[in-house]
Design a protein around this motif. Structure first.
Motif, PDB file in Angstrom:
ATOM      1  N   SER A  80     106.653-143.736  -5.695  1.00 19.47           N
ATOM      2  CA  SER A  80     106.124-142.951  -4.730  1.00 19.47           C
ATOM      3  C   SER A  80     106.067-141.299  -5.063  1.00 19.47           C
ATOM      4  O   SER A  80     105.166-140.668  -4.674  1.00 19.47           O
ATOM      5  N   ALA A  81     107.202-140.810  -5.660  1.00 18.87           N
ATOM      6  CA  ALA A  81     107.103-139.473  -6.175  1.00 18.87           C
ATOM      7  C   ALA A  81     106.091-139.151  -6.987  1.00 18.87           C
ATOM      8  O   ALA A  81     105.369-138.036  -7.137  1.00 18.87           O
ATOM      9  N   GLY A 104     102.918-139.165  -5.501  1.00 16.26           N
ATOM     10  CA  GLY A 104     102.500-137.764  -4.731  1.00 16.26           C
ATOM     11  C   GLY A 104     102.249-136.637  -5.568  1.00 16.26           C
ATOM     12  O   GLY A 104     101.474-135.852  -5.000  1.00 16.26           O
ATOM     13  N   ARG A 105     102.824-136.561  -6.644  1.00 10.21           N
ATOM     14  CA  ARG A 105     102.654-135.348  -7.662  1.00 10.21           C
ATOM     15  C   ARG A 105     101.218-135.511  -8.070  1.00 10.21           C
ATOM     16  O   ARG A 105     100.560-134.529  -8.477  1.00 10.21           O
ATOM     17  N   THR A 113      98.396-143.899  -9.389  1.00  7.60           N
ATOM     18  CA  THR A 113      98.307-143.810  -7.883  1.00  7.60           C
ATOM     19  C   THR A 113      97.713-144.403  -6.957  1.00  7.60           C
ATOM     20  O   THR A 113      98.263-144.940  -6.041  1.00  7.60           O
ATOM     21  N   GLU A 153     103.341-140.616   2.952  1.00 14.22           N
ATOM     22  CA  GLU A 153     104.422-141.218   2.291  1.00 14.22           C
ATOM     23  C   GLU A 153     104.723-140.587   0.764  1.00 14.22           C
ATOM     24  O   GLU A 153     105.741-140.040   0.455  1.00 14.22           O
ATOM     25  N   ALA A 154     103.486-140.902   0.211  1.00  9.05           N
ATOM     26  CA  ALA A 154     103.679-140.346  -1.434  1.00  9.05           C
ATOM     27  C   ALA A 154     103.629-138.915  -1.155  1.00  9.05           C
ATOM     28  O   ALA A 154     104.522-138.151  -1.991  1.00  9.05           O
ATOM     29  N   LEU A 155     102.954-138.069  -0.376  1.00  7.58           N
ATOM     30  CA  LEU A 155     103.412-136.819  -0.460  1.00  7.58           C
ATOM     31  C   LEU A 155     104.593-136.373  -0.022  1.00  7.58           C
ATOM     32  O   LEU A 155     105.023-135.141  -0.492  1.00  7.58           O
ATOM     33  N   ARG A 199     107.110-136.335  -2.916  1.00  6.24           N
ATOM     34  CA  ARG A 199     106.864-135.644  -4.124  1.00  6.24           C
ATOM     35  C   ARG A 199     107.871-134.411  -4.386  1.00  6.24           C
ATOM     36  O   ARG A 199     108.277-133.909  -3.360  1.00  6.24           O
TER      37      ARG A 199
END
Length: 281
Positions: free
Chosen positions: A7-8, A11-12, A237, A276-278, A281
């Protein structure tokens, strides 16, 4: 073994809009998908693109799919114009494609803009100069490898074999390969590889590949508007968002239980996956 995409990581790779953005700077995706036989693919891909987050979707397709797209998403533009990326092929059959449509797809694949190539357009991906993400499932991957002169059965035995075969395909094709499955493998021509685990087995249902195409197209268009041309992390992603949205949809009843989902359920839960991903990050 390919690295697991998290997920991180997702997000990036996402591009957050700013107060200075407008609909063009947030990314415009051109979509040539759907057919009279499979009009729903156009609706699902456009829906997913909008819900992933970008400035505009231009849909260019047959009249019947166009009418369905506009009925579901009236903000969609059905006129040609400026785009930063393309999604082609979902819901089409190469055997039924007209000469005019083949010429239009070849022109898109001969350009400089990145193209997400799905389903019925995969046969045109070989030798095309445009930056590409191809999205085969196992059988389509075998056909693609045959067209490239590679062993079509190389990815049949286990995750390591699938990773190695996807890397080999990416090198031969000169494009990013997203090999769909319970574990999705993303491979770039430079050898970069990642694996993305599906959010839930309920994801194996009709139309979810069309949703994935829309997610990928949106990410590539948004990144292209910001000057990012590294397609492989965007592909990973997209696979993560797709799987996470499916899991959120399957768990929406709470209580630790999961339930059957449809492709449209996945598309409708994409904003939560993006959020959630954002946050990670």
């Amino acid at each position: 073994m390919a690295d697991r995409w998290t997920s991180a990581d997702a997000g990036r790779a996402l591009r957050m809009p700013t107060d200075d953005d407008d609909k063009y700077s947030r990314g415009v995706l051109g979509v040539r998908t759907g057919s009279d036989a499979y009009p729903g693919a156009a609706v699902l891909g456009v829906e997913a693109a909008w819900r992933t987050g970008l400035g505009m979707v231009r849909y260019l397709g047959p009249p019947h799919p166009s009418s369905l797209v506009l009925a579901r998403r009236p903000e969609t533009v059905t006129a040609d114009g400026r785009v930063q990326a393309w999604l082609i092929g979902s819901g089409t059959d190469a055997a039924q494609r007209t000469d005019a449509e083949t010429a239009a797809l070849r022109a898109t694949l001969a350009g400089d803009l990145p193209v997400v190539v799905d389903a019925g357009a995969l046969d045109l991906a070989v030798g095309a100069p445009a930056p590409r993400i191809v999205t085969p499932h196992a059988r389509e991957h075998a056909r693609l490898r045959s067209a490239l002169g590679l062993d079509p059965d190389a990815s049949a035995a286990g995750e390591d074999a699938r990773s190695a075969a996807a890397r080999e395909t990416a090198v031969a094709l000169g494009a990013t390969v997203l090999l769909k499955g319970a574990v999705t493998i993303v491979a770039a021509p430079d050898g970069w590889t990642a694996r993305v685990e599906a959010g839930t087995p309920w994801l194996a249902t009709a139309g979810t590949g069309d949703v994935l195409g829309g997610v990928l197209g949106a990410l590539v268009a948004a990144a292209g508007a910001g000057g990012d041309t590294d397609l492989a992390p965007l592909a990973a992603t997209g696979a993560w968002l797709h799987g996470r949205a499916a899991r959120i949809a399957a768990e929406r009843g709470g209580g630790g239980r999961t339930m059957p989902i449809t492709a449209l359920d996945v598309a409708e839960h994409l904003p939560l996956a993006v959020a959630e991903a954002l946050a990670a990050r």
